[in-house]
Design a protein around this motif. Sequence first.
Motif, PDB file in Angstrom:
ATOM      1  N   GLN A 189      60.784  10.449 -27.265  1.00 12.90           N
ATOM      2  CA  GLN A 189      62.192  10.216 -26.959  1.00 12.90           C
ATOM      3  C   GLN A 189      63.089  11.212 -27.691  1.00 12.90           C
ATOM      4  OE1 GLN A 189      63.957   6.652 -28.572  1.00 12.90           O
ATOM      5  NE2 GLN A 189      65.375   6.453 -26.862  1.00 12.90           N
ATOM      6  N   ARG A 190      62.856  11.392 -28.976  1.00 18.89           N
ATOM      7  CA  ARG A 190      63.700  12.309 -29.738  1.00 18.89           C
ATOM      8  C   ARG A 190      63.482  13.763 -29.328  1.00 18.89           C
ATOM      9  NH1 ARG A 190      63.315   9.560 -35.818  1.00 18.89           N
ATOM     10  NH2 ARG A 190      64.531   7.707 -35.295  1.00 18.89           N
ATOM     11  N   HIS A 191      62.238  14.100 -28.989  1.00 15.61           N
ATOM     12  CA  HIS A 191      61.954  15.465 -28.549  1.00 15.61           C
ATOM     13  C   HIS A 191      62.679  15.767 -27.242  1.00 15.61           C
ATOM     14  CE1 HIS A 191      59.524  18.683 -26.625  1.00 15.61           C
ATOM     15  NE2 HIS A 191      59.531  19.171 -27.860  1.00 15.61           N
ATOM     16  N   GLN A 192      62.649  14.824 -26.309  1.00 17.73           N
ATOM     17  CA  GLN A 192      63.348  15.015 -25.045  1.00 17.73           C
ATOM     18  C   GLN A 192      64.853  15.133 -25.260  1.00 17.73           C
ATOM     19  OE1 GLN A 192      61.989  11.599 -22.817  1.00 17.73           O
ATOM     20  NE2 GLN A 192      60.213  12.667 -21.992  1.00 17.73           N
ATOM     21  N   LEU A 197      63.373  15.590 -36.332  1.00 15.06           N
ATOM     22  CA  LEU A 197      64.051  15.563 -35.034  1.00 15.06           C
ATOM     23  C   LEU A 197      65.377  14.819 -35.142  1.00 15.06           C
ATOM     24  CD1 LEU A 197      61.059  14.806 -32.630  1.00 15.06           C
ATOM     25  CD2 LEU A 197      62.297  16.955 -32.841  1.00 15.06           C
ATOM     26  N   LEU A 198      65.354  13.702 -35.860  1.00 18.64           N
ATOM     27  CA  LEU A 198      66.578  12.916 -36.012  1.00 18.64           C
ATOM     28  C   LEU A 198      67.645  13.699 -36.771  1.00 18.64           C
ATOM     29  CD1 LEU A 198      68.014  10.230 -35.599  1.00 18.64           C
ATOM     30  CD2 LEU A 198      66.965   9.416 -37.720  1.00 18.64           C
ATOM     31  N   ALA A 199      67.228  14.460 -37.784  1.00 20.06           N
ATOM     32  CA  ALA A 199      68.180  15.260 -38.549  1.00 20.06           C
ATOM     33  C   ALA A 199      68.852  16.307 -37.668  1.00 20.06           C
ATOM     34  CB  ALA A 199      67.471  15.928 -39.727  1.00 20.06           C
ATOM     35  N   SER A 220      50.237   3.824 -33.096  1.00 20.95           N
ATOM     36  CA  SER A 220      50.232   5.159 -32.494  1.00 20.95           C
ATOM     37  C   SER A 220      51.226   5.237 -31.342  1.00 20.95           C
ATOM     38  CB  SER A 220      48.820   5.508 -32.003  1.00 20.95           C
ATOM     39  OG  SER A 220      47.911   5.559 -33.087  1.00 20.95           O
ATOM     40  N   ALA A 221      51.276   4.164 -30.541  1.00 21.99           N
ATOM     41  CA  ALA A 221      52.212   4.142 -29.411  1.00 21.99           C
ATOM     42  C   ALA A 221      53.651   4.183 -29.901  1.00 21.99           C
ATOM     43  CB  ALA A 221      51.979   2.900 -28.560  1.00 21.99           C
ATOM     44  N   LEU A 222      53.938   3.481 -30.995  1.00 20.11           N
ATOM     45  CA  LEU A 222      55.290   3.477 -31.544  1.00 20.11           C
ATOM     46  C   LEU A 222      55.680   4.861 -32.050  1.00 20.11           C
ATOM     47  CD1 LEU A 222      57.815   1.923 -32.425  1.00 20.11           C
ATOM     48  CD2 LEU A 222      56.660   1.399 -34.561  1.00 20.11           C
ATOM     49  N   ASP A 223      54.792   5.504 -32.796  1.00 21.75           N
ATOM     50  CA  ASP A 223      55.080   6.849 -33.312  1.00 21.75           C
ATOM     51  C   ASP A 223      55.250   7.847 -32.168  1.00 21.75           C
ATOM     52  OD1 ASP A 223      55.011   6.078 -35.971  1.00 21.75           O
ATOM     53  OD2 ASP A 223      52.859   6.417 -36.160  1.00 21.75           O
ATOM     54  N   THR A 224      54.369   7.746 -31.169  1.00 19.86           N
ATOM     55  CA  THR A 224      54.414   8.679 -30.037  1.00 19.86           C
ATOM     56  C   THR A 224      55.669   8.478 -29.205  1.00 19.86           C
ATOM     57  OG1 THR A 224      51.991   8.733 -29.932  1.00 19.86           O
ATOM     58  CG2 THR A 224      53.188   9.488 -27.989  1.00 19.86           C
ATOM     59  N   ALA A 225      56.015   7.220 -28.938  1.00 15.48           N
ATOM     60  CA  ALA A 225      57.207   6.934 -28.140  1.00 15.48           C
ATOM     61  C   ALA A 225      58.468   7.430 -28.835  1.00 15.48           C
ATOM     62  CB  ALA A 225      57.309   5.432 -27.867  1.00 15.48           C
ATOM     63  N   GLN A 226      58.538   7.205 -30.146  1.00 14.71           N
ATOM     64  CA  GLN A 226      59.702   7.659 -30.901  1.00 14.71           C
ATOM     65  C   GLN A 226      59.801   9.180 -30.891  1.00 14.71           C
ATOM     66  OE1 GLN A 226      59.955   7.290 -35.355  1.00 14.71           O
ATOM     67  NE2 GLN A 226      61.557   5.812 -34.861  1.00 14.71           N
ATOM     68  N   PHE A 227      58.661   9.852 -31.080  1.00 14.30           N
ATOM     69  CA  PHE A 227      58.660  11.314 -31.070  1.00 14.30           C
ATOM     70  C   PHE A 227      59.045  11.844 -29.690  1.00 14.30           C
ATOM     71  CE2 PHE A 227      56.458  15.270 -30.056  1.00 14.30           C
ATOM     72  CZ  PHE A 227      56.949  16.107 -31.050  1.00 14.30           C
TER      73      PHE A 227
END
Length: 301
Positions: A34-37, A176-178, A25-32
């Motif tokens: 970072q990309r959202h910011q 987000l990456l796209a 969960s931490a990995l998914d949240t951190a990735q989201f």
Amino acid sequence: MPDTRQFAPADAASSAAFTQYLMRSALDTAQFTQRHQQLVSAVARRQVTPNQVERAFAVAADWSAIATEVSAAISTFAHALSQLALLPHQCTADPSDTIVANAHQVAVRHDSQVEELTTLLVSLAQPDVTAGARRRALTRLTVSSANHTLGTTATAWFGMLESVSSASLRMLNPSLLAVLRATQPIGYDGEVIEIKGLIATNATTQLEIENTLERPASLRCSCQEIRRADGIGPAFTPAITVTPTHQLLDARAEGNIAISLWLDSAQFDAQTTYVGALSVESDGGTTLKIPLRVTTVLASS
């Protein structure tokens, strides 16, 4: 009173399942996050428009896939609970602990557990078995069953929780990456010098510059480094000619500039976009950088 150390297997299984849930969960949240910011900052810098973001999410986001994933996670959890024994049994690595496929197999397995429990109780009822031996055997049976049930339930629960809580994030992260990959360099939302041409040819364009001062000004134009817009590879200095490189303009007067760029096949890739800037320096010490975008096409046969 039972010794809490007897439930160490259940505690270990629960802790492992919980730790895995937190890490994923931490990995998914951190990735989201970072990309959202990054995306919010890109929108604020006008590197990408809100409409582009909306279109990207409409194309890349598959909400039906989320519904399917959540439904599957809940079904898996319910299926795992259905595999738990209805009667106390000792947890061993035999086929009875594997996940079965249908209700008939569950019933067969439970019938087997009834027979095992009956055999155990009959053996404990023999006159040569002491009360202490009976108590210890039944305690081991109960503790073993509790460890098995608690460990299996915790693993199934945190597995479902991780799937359900992170389903949206796992779907949104690629979207987000796209969008981020479609962002333009900073400053390219306004006026841009566009140059387009075939590989191994001279691409040219013209533009006008204006002396906005209330006095004559000496202006010098140059272009230094450019690089691929996607950031691949290092920046390089192309064979570019700016004519004239230097000119004197009267107050509020305009001048013309011609730009010629040799699209060397050793430096440029076909069907690729490159970015740079044309620097316009005045004798007053100010410098204006006009964004430059170079787009290459396949060389003619």
